[in-house]
Design a protein around this motif. Structure first.
Motif, short mmCIF file in Angstrom:
data_model
loop_
_atom_site.label_atom_id
_atom_site.label_comp_id
_atom_site.label_asym_id
_atom_site.label_seq_id
_atom_site.Cartn_x
_atom_site.Cartn_y
_atom_site.Cartn_z
N MET B 1 81.20 -46.97 -40.88
CA MET B 1 81.19 -46.30 -38.89
C MET B 1 80.55 -45.10 -38.84
O MET B 1 79.45 -44.88 -38.60
N LYS B 2 80.08 -44.10 -40.01
CA LYS B 2 79.12 -43.27 -40.02
C LYS B 2 77.77 -43.13 -39.81
O LYS B 2 77.39 -42.58 -39.39
N ARG B 3 77.15 -44.78 -40.76
CA ARG B 3 75.71 -44.82 -41.41
C ARG B 3 76.02 -45.68 -38.66
O ARG B 3 74.13 -45.04 -38.90
N PHE B 4 76.61 -46.22 -38.53
CA PHE B 4 76.46 -47.36 -37.76
C PHE B 4 76.47 -45.62 -36.99
O PHE B 4 75.55 -46.15 -35.59
N ALA B 5 77.12 -45.55 -36.52
CA ALA B 5 77.22 -43.68 -35.88
C ALA B 5 75.20 -42.85 -35.30
O ALA B 5 75.44 -42.73 -34.95
N ALA B 6 75.39 -42.98 -37.73
CA ALA B 6 74.23 -42.68 -36.82
C ALA B 6 72.82 -43.05 -37.05
O ALA B 6 71.61 -42.64 -36.25
N LEU B 7 73.25 -44.44 -36.77
CA LEU B 7 71.83 -45.32 -35.81
C LEU B 7 72.18 -44.58 -34.25
O LEU B 7 70.92 -45.02 -33.75
N PHE B 8 73.32 -45.07 -33.61
CA PHE B 8 73.66 -44.79 -32.89
C PHE B 8 72.57 -43.94 -31.87
O PHE B 8 71.92 -43.96 -31.24
N GLU B 9 72.91 -42.83 -32.71
CA GLU B 9 72.63 -40.84 -32.20
C GLU B 9 70.65 -41.32 -32.62
O GLU B 9 70.28 -40.95 -31.46
N ALA B 10 70.52 -42.45 -33.39
CA ALA B 10 68.64 -41.50 -33.29
C ALA B 10 68.32 -42.77 -33.08
O ALA B 10 67.16 -42.58 -31.72
N LEU B 11 69.17 -43.79 -31.89
CA LEU B 11 68.31 -44.82 -30.94
C LEU B 11 68.45 -44.12 -29.72
O LEU B 11 67.63 -43.69 -28.44
N ASP B 12 69.53 -43.54 -29.64
CA ASP B 12 69.99 -42.75 -28.17
C ASP B 12 69.07 -41.61 -28.09
O ASP B 12 68.98 -40.94 -26.94
N TYR B 27 68.14 -48.90 -40.68
CA TYR B 27 69.57 -49.21 -41.18
C TYR B 27 69.17 -50.74 -41.58
O TYR B 27 70.17 -51.23 -42.15
N PHE B 28 68.72 -51.68 -40.90
CA PHE B 28 68.77 -53.39 -41.35
C PHE B 28 68.39 -53.05 -43.33
O PHE B 28 68.79 -54.01 -43.49
#
Lengths: 346, 533
Positions: B1-12, B27-28
Motif C-alpha cells: 500500500m505504501k508504494r501505491f500511496a507514494a504514487l498517489f501522492e506524486a500524482l496529487d 511505478y509500472f
C-alpha cells in the motif's frame, strides 16, 4: 422590565449598548473596539478605535490617520457602564479576545483565535466568562492540525527539493500573520527569502515594533529566478499565477492555509502542494477553548455556525449563532479573505 | 500500500501532465506485479464490487471517532468526498501495516457477502493499521470512482513508456473483459494470447466539436453522416464470440436480445462500430424510447415491441479477421455497405445513411433538419482517415445542433463534490406557472469557478432553509439553461424532463419576473414529440 443583554447583535456588528461601543463593526460607528488588524475586522470609517499596543502599528499602517487609542493585555478600562479588557488570542501578533464585564455578567468575544503557540503571536489565554462568542471558521471534525513543527519540516523539504532542482518555491500566504509565521518557521539556511510588496510592507511594520524575523528581500524590479535561484517567495494568494509571479520561471507553487486540509479545495486552486497551516483553532482547539472558558452560553460566528451550534447543544451548551456580514463583503487588495471559501478569513 | 500511496501522492501534488506520466511510468517499472495490475484496473474503471456500503462506512467511522453520525453526515458534502471525510475524522492509528495494495484488495474482495459484524471488524481493524493518507486510499478503494487525476489515456501512455509496447497496441490489450485478480502484468500488457479474448473490442475513435468549418478544406474530402442520439457501441463477431460493447467498455449484449439474430447472419471475424437506437421500423425513435430499456433488469415483451433495438452501422473495423483500422474510411465504408447488402432484409442492422452535400452551405442546411430525424447534428469524417485510438483532433468532427434554451430561476442550491467541494454548484431551477414557481430541472455545470464562488457567497448570505446539504434560497438568481431534448415525464412535478441540462449563462441582467413559463416548456414538448402512431 427584562434587562437588555450585555452584548447585542446588530446590522453593524456586535454592540455593547451599556458601553456605547461596537466590536469589529463592519459599518461606520462612533466607537469601535478592534480585536486585530485583518481587514475584515479593522475597517475604515469609525469615529474612534481601541486596540492592543501590539495590534496598533498594523492598523495604523492599513487605515491611515484614524483616532486610535491603545490598551495593554490584561489592563482593565471603564467604558460607559462596563469594564473591558483585552486578552491574547494567539491568532496574529497583537490579536485579542475582548472581555466585557457589566451588571454582574462577563462576556468574552473571541475574535479570531488559535490555541497552538506559533512563536510570534502572544499565546492564547482562556478567559473565564458566562457567555463566550466564539469564531468557528474550522468548526468541523475534519479539521485537525498537525503541530507547526511537523508542517515546518514538510515546508523545508519542499523548498530544499525545489532548490536542489534549481526551481524557485512560491508560497501563497496571507500578508499579515501567516506570512511572518512562515518566514520564522522555515530554515533560512536553505536559501534566500523573497517577499511580495504587500507581505514586505506588513513585515516591516512588525519588525519595527520589535518582532524578530529572518532577513527578507522585497522582490521588486530586477529580482527574479536568475538573481535568486532556489529562493522561497512569500506572496499573498492573489499574486500566485500572475505576471508578477511569472518572473520566477517554472516555479513550484504552494499555498499555506487550513483549507488545504481539503483535497477538493487544494485541487480547485490548482496548486500541486498545499500546506495545512492555519491561524485559526482546529476542531479540538475550538472545543478545548470553549470548555476552558467555563461558559454556559456560547454564540458562534464565522464558518460552519449551524453545524457547530448543533454540536454544542448536543454537548449541553446553550448555543446560538451570530449572523455576520463579513464573508464576501470585501475582497481587498491583500486578499486576506478568499471569496472561494465560506466564511474564510485568515 | 505504501508504494501505491507514494504514487498517489506524486500524482496529487502536481498538475503537470509530464510529471504525472513520469510518476506512473516509474511505478509500472518497479511496483510489485499484482499491485501494477490492480492499478491498471482501478485507473481504467474496473472497480471490484462494493463489499461495504457507504451508510455502514459512515456509521462505523463516526463510532470510531466518537462523533454522532449526523455530524459525519454534515461533513461529507462540505469535504465533497466520503472516503476523504472518513479519513479526516478518524482518530490516529495505533498500529502499522506493510501490506501491499494486492493484499488489501484481496481482503476487500473476500469481505463481499460476509456478515455485518465480520465486515465491520475488518474495516475498523484496517483503519487502525493504516496511516491517514493510506486510509483515504483504502476508503477510495471501497467507495470506488477512483480516477487519481489520471485519465485512461495518460495511464496507457505511462504504461507504454514502462513496457516499450506502443500506446495503440496497449490500449487495445487493455480493452474488454479481464479481472485483475486473475491475470498477471506480463499477460495483460505482453503479446496477445491468440483466442484468449475473442470478444475484445477496439478502442473507440472519438470526434471533437467542430470549430471552423471553413478550415476543413475541400468538401469533397469529407463524408457526412447523422449524429444519432443513441448508445455508441461496437459489435464483435469473432471466433464464436458475439458481443456488443458500449463506449464505456461495458458489455451490454444481454440487454439487447433482439439483436440476437445478427449472430446467425454476420460473417465471422467482423467488428462494426455503430449507434444503438430504438427503431420505428424505418427510423430511430427519440432517445427517451431507448432510455426506458436501459437499466431494466427484465425486458417485458411490450417494451421489446415498443422500442426494438437496431444498429445504425458507421464503420467496419475488422472483416474476415483482418484489422482494417489503418485503411481509409472510404474503403471501410464501401466494405461495410457490401457486407450489409449481402445479408437478408429485415435484420436489426443497417448502414447509417450518408448526408449528401456539395458545399458547406448545403451541409449546414441539412444539419438544421437533424432534429426532425431524432439526430443531434451531423458528423464530418475525412474520407482518408484511419480508425484512430481515442480523441485525435483533425479527422473527425461533430457538428451538433444548437441546444434549446430557457430562462429559469434558482430555488435550491447544494454543494458540489471533488474539486468543487465547499462551493455551491448543484442547483434546482424553476419556471413560472401563473403565480407559482414550478421546479423542473437540476443543473450543475456551465459556469466559471469565479461565478460559482460569487453564487456560493450569495447562498451563504441568503439561505432561507436547510434540508441536510440542500439550501432553499430566495428565487432571485436567473440563469439561461441549455438542453438537448425534452420529454414528458409523469415522475416529475412539472411533467417534463430535460436531456443534458446545463447553465449557459448567469443572467444578472434579468429579474425573476421575466423568466420563462411552464407553458413555454409544454409548447416545446408538443413541438418535438411527433404524435405516436
Amino acid at each position: 422590565m427584562p434587562s437588555e443583554p450585555l452584548l447585542t447583535f446588530t446590522d453593524r456588528g456586535i454592540c455593547c449598548p451599556r458601553g456605547g461601543f461596537f466590536i469589529d463593526p463592519w459599518r461606520p460607528v462612533d466607537r469601535a473596539l478592534i480585536t486585530h488588524g485583518h481587514s475584515d475586522h479593522a475597517r475604515p470609517g469609525h469615529g474612534a478605535y481601541l486596540a492592543t499596543v501590539a495590534a496598533a502599528p498594523v492598523i495604523r499602517h492599513r487605515l491611515g490617520a484614524i483616532r486610535l487609542d491603545t490598551i495593554a493585555y490584561g489592563e482593565r478600562r471603564r467604558i460607559g457602564g462596563v469594564t473591558v479588557s483585552f486578552h491574547p488570542a494567539g491568532h496574529v501578533p497583537g490579536s485579542a479576545q475582548i472581555r466585557i464585564e457589566g451588571a454582574g455578567e462577563v462576556w468574552v468575544v473571541s475574535g479570531d483565535y488559535k490555541t497552538e503557540p506559533d512563536t510570534l503571536s502572544e499565546p492564547f489565554e482562556p478567559v473565564a466568562c458566562h457567555t463566550f462568542i466564539s469564531e468557528c471558521t474550522f468548526g468541523l471534525p475534519v479539521f485537525r492540525w498537525q503541530p507547526q513543527a511537523a508542517i515546518a519540516a514538510d515546508l523545508n523539504a519542499w523548498w530544499a527539493g525545489n532548490a536542489a532542482e534549481g526551481r524557485v518555491s512560491i508560497l501563497g500566504a496571507y500578508a499579515l500573520g501567516k506570512a511572518q509565521r512562515l518566514m520564522a518557521a522555515v530554515d533560512p539556511a536553505i536559501g534566500p527569502i523573497l517577499t511580495h510588496g504587500a507581505v514586505e510592507a506588513t513585515t516591516a511594520v512588525l519588525r519595527a515594533q520589535g518582532i524578530t524575523l529572518p532577513p527578507t528581500r522585497h522582490a521588486g524590479a530586477g529580482i527574479d529566478a536568475k538573481s535568486h535561484p532556489g529562493a522561497l517567495v512569500i506572496a499573498p494568494p492573489s499574486a500566485l499565477g500572475t505576471p508578477w509571479a511569472a518572473r520566477f520561471g517554472p516555479a513550484s507553487e504552494a499555498f499555506a492555509s487550513g483549507w488545504m486540509a481539503l483535497r477538493g479545495v487544494r485541487r480547485r486552486r490548482g496548486h500541486g502542494r498545499g500546506f495545512v497551516l492555519s491561524d485559526h483553532a482546529d476542531w479540538d482547539g475550538l472545543n478545548s477553548a470553549i470548555r476552558a472558558t467555563g461558559a454556559e452560553r456560547v454564540f458562534v460566528t464565522h464558518g460552519y455556525t449551524a453545524i457547530f451550534r448543533r454540536w454544542l447543544e448536543d454537548q449541553g451548551y446553550d448555543a446560538g449563532i451570530v449572523a455576520t456580514e463579513y464573508q464576501g463583503e470585501t475582497a481587498d487588495a491583500e486578499a486576506e479573505s478568499d471569496p472561494a471559501l465560506p466564511g474564510t478569513m485568515e | 500500500m505504501k508504494r501505491f500511496a507514494a504514487l498517489f501522492e506524486a500524482l496529487d501534488r502536481t498538475t503537470r501532465t509530464t510529471e504525472k506520466v513520469a510518476a506512473l511510468a516509474a511505478y509500472f517499472r518497479d511496483a510489485p506485479d499484482p499491485d501494477r495490475v490492480w492499478t491498471i484496473a482501478l485507473l481504467s474503471g474496473r472497480r471490484p464490487k462494493r463489499a461495504v456500503n457507504t451508510t455502514e462506512l459512515r456509521t462505523w467511522a463516526a463510532e470510531a471517532a466518537g462523533l454522532p453520525v449526523w455530524l459525519a453526515e454534515e461533513c461529507h458534502p462540505i469535504v465533497g468526498d466520503l472516503a476523504e471525510t472518513i479519513a479526516l475524522i478518524l482518530p490516529a492509528p495505533r498500529r502499522t501495516s506493510d501490506d501491499t495494495l494486492d493484499d488489501w484488495m484481496r481482503r476487500l474482495l473476500a469481505l463481499t457477502g460476509q456478515p455485518m459484524d465480520l465486515r465491520r471488524q475488518a474495516i475498523l481493524d484496517a483503519w487502525d493499521r493504516l496511516a491517514p493518507q493510506d486510509r483515504f486510499l483504502f476508503n477510495k478503494l471501497i467507495t470506488g470512482g477512483f480516477r487519481m487525476g489520471v485519465s485512461q489515456g495518460l495511464m496507457t501512455r505511462a504504461l507504454a513508456q514502462a513496457t516499450g509496447v506502443d500506446e495503440a497496441t496497449l490500449a487495445h490489450r487493455l480493452m474488454g473483459d479481464w479481472t485483475p485478480d486473475r491475470i498477471d502484468f506480463d499477460t495483460l500488457t505482453g503479446a496477445q494470447d491468440p483466442g484468449a479474448n475473442a470478444s475484445k473490442p477496439y478502442p473507440f475513435a472519438l470526434a471533437s466539436p467542430l470549430e471552423r468549418i471553413e478550415a476543413l478544406g475541400a468538401p469533397a474530402e469529407w463524408l457526412a453522416e447523422w449524429k444519432w442520439d443513441g448508445i455508441r457501441g461496437q459489435l464483435v463477431n469473432r471466433d464464436g464470440a458475439f458481443a456488443l460493447w458500449s463506449r464505456g467498455e461495458e458489455l451490454v449484449t444481454d440487454r439487447f436480445p433482439d439483436l440476437g439474430p445478427l449472430r446467425d447472419f454476420l460473417p465471422p471475424g467482423c467488428v462494426i462500430d455503430a449507434e444503438l437506437v430504438a427503431w420505428s421500423g424505418s427510423a430511430p425513435l427519440p432517445f427517451a424510447a431507448l432510455q426506458k430499456r436501459i437499466g431494466r433488469l427484465s425486458l417485458p415483451k411490450k417494451l421489446l415491441a415498443e422500442a426494438p433495438a437496431h444498429l445504425l452501422a458507421y464503420d467496419l473495423l475488422e472483416a474476415d479477421g483482418e484489422d482494417l483500422r489503418d485503411r481509409p474510411l472510404s474503403d471501410r465504408r464501401a466494405r461495410l455497405q457490401a457486407l450489409l447488402a449481402a445479408m437478408p432484409a429485415g435484420l436489426p442492422i443497417s448502414a447509417s445513411p450518408l448526408v449528401a452535400f456539395d458545399d458547406w452551405d448545403a451541409l449546414a442546411a441539412a444539419r438544421l433538419t437533424a432534429r426532425d430525424r431524432n439526430a443531434e447534428g451531423v458528423m464530418l469524417k475525412r474520407r482518408a482517415s484511419g480508425y484512430f485510438v481515442g480523441r485525435k483532433r483533425g479527422d473527425w468532427w461533430k457538428w451538433k445542433l444548437d441546444p434549446y434554451t430557457i430562462d429559469a430561476v434558482m430555488l435550491y442550491a447544494q454543494q458540489g463534490a471533488g474539486r468543487r467541494a465547499t462551493l455551491f454548484t448543484d442547483f434546482t431551477f424553476a419556471v413560472r406557472d401563473g403565480e407559482d414557481l414550478v421546479p423542473f430541472t437540476k443543473a450543475y455545470s456551465g459556469l466559471t469557478d469565479a461565478e460559482f464562488r460569487q453564487i456560493t457567497d450569495w447562498v451563504h448570505r441568503n439561505t432561507l432553509e436547510r434540508f441536510g446539504p440542500v439550501r432553499r434560497v430566495p428565487p432571485d438568481l436567473v440563469f439561461e439553461l441549455a438542453f438537448e431534448g425534452i420529454q414528458a415525464s409523469p415522475r416529475h412535478k412539472s411533467g417534463i424532463a430535460l436531456r443534458f441540462p446545463r447553465m449557459l449563462r448567469w443572467r444578472q441582467d434579468k429579474p425573476a419576473s421575466e423568466i420563462d413559463t411552464l407553458d413555454t416548456l409544454r409548447a416545446l414538448l408538443a413541438e418535438t414529440q411527433p404524435p405516436r402512431g
